[in-house]
Design an enzyme around this catalytic site. Sequence first.
Site: not given
Length: 357
Positions: A198-200
């Site tokens: 997850v990085h957005r």
Amino acid sequence: MLKILTIVGARPQFIKAAALSHAIAEHFSDAVHEDILHTGQHYDDAMSEQFFTELDIPRPAFNLNVGSGPHGAQTARMLAGTEEVLTNGHYDGVVVYGDTNSTLAGALAAAKLHIPVYHIEAGLRSFNRDMPEEINRVVTDHISTLLFAPTHTAVANLEHEGFDNESIIFSGDIMLDNVLHYANKNIDNGDQIILATVHRDFNTDSPERLTKILSALDAIGKQYSLPVIFPVHPRTKKAIEHIGGLGRYIHIQPVQPLSYLDTQTMLHRSQIVLTDSGGLQKEAFFCGKPCVILRPETEWTEIVDAGAAITADANPNQIISACKALWNKSITAPIQFGDGHAALKILEAILQKQHCV
Ligand code: UD1
């Protein structure tokens, strides 16, 4: 000799640039001279240096060391630094990748100096202008000289926006070049896992969305009795600290950001991949793994159309039922992404455009 400046700055760009640099070294070393400019957008070893070493990417001739900051300030520092390099360097063309702030800054600096811009991974659209990446890719496409589309959907998006047909080139996906190049290298067989990233910003910067995603990942690990291996992006690390850590999610195993080859190994060991990353969605597809997309939409619609991925947003029920629907699903070969020789096609087209062939 054609002199190009390749602009990179963020992790996925190092991986894509590796394929182009390798193709230059193998096939065009007499015709193309490439300098690499690293903006410094990603600066941690695990986000930057390890890719240069592992993928044998030529050392950057320039590093702007811009670091992090608000989008405007970060992009402005890159723009000024790139302009200086281009003004002094007599480059025939600039190559940019994807949709990051480094892409936009590089393309804009070059276009203002009337230097041809070659955009690799052009034509992608999420049709969601809340994403900084969507703004970056739309603007970059509109100031580019040649648009290298990885899929036919990307070609159609560009045609729909009225681009001149001669500027659009279906190259196939340059990440597939790498996957094929590194296939069978260092990919051991280990125990089965679930791989999640997850990085957005819309997932990390909202405690509510991040908590929902982490709860769903933990529930899936428990349900299938498999560890959820979770390489943590620096942005996500900060966000997780902010919501009290991962202590209560006992089925999630956080690890440092992985190298490229370690990621491929983890993909091969995965039963399923859950991610909001565009690149990992594709790599999962390329190695035959189903994927739950932790976003409301995707630019890589071919993967969803092929039945290999489901968009489940940050909704725990949707994430869990997407996992169930995709579990053990067999995935067909990724013909939609070209033949794995995108870098060669791109270099041939650039040379032709510059009348070097
Ligand atoms: C950027 C790209 C995104 C791409 C992603 C890949 C933009 C708008 N976004 O997002 O399209 O998918 O890279 O990872 O360009 N940080 C560190 N160490 C690092 C790098 C970043 O601590 O090596 C921190 C920064 O300080 C910042 C946060 O992570 O607080 C976000 O970094 P940033 O470069 O703004 O964007 P990404 O989220 O990485």
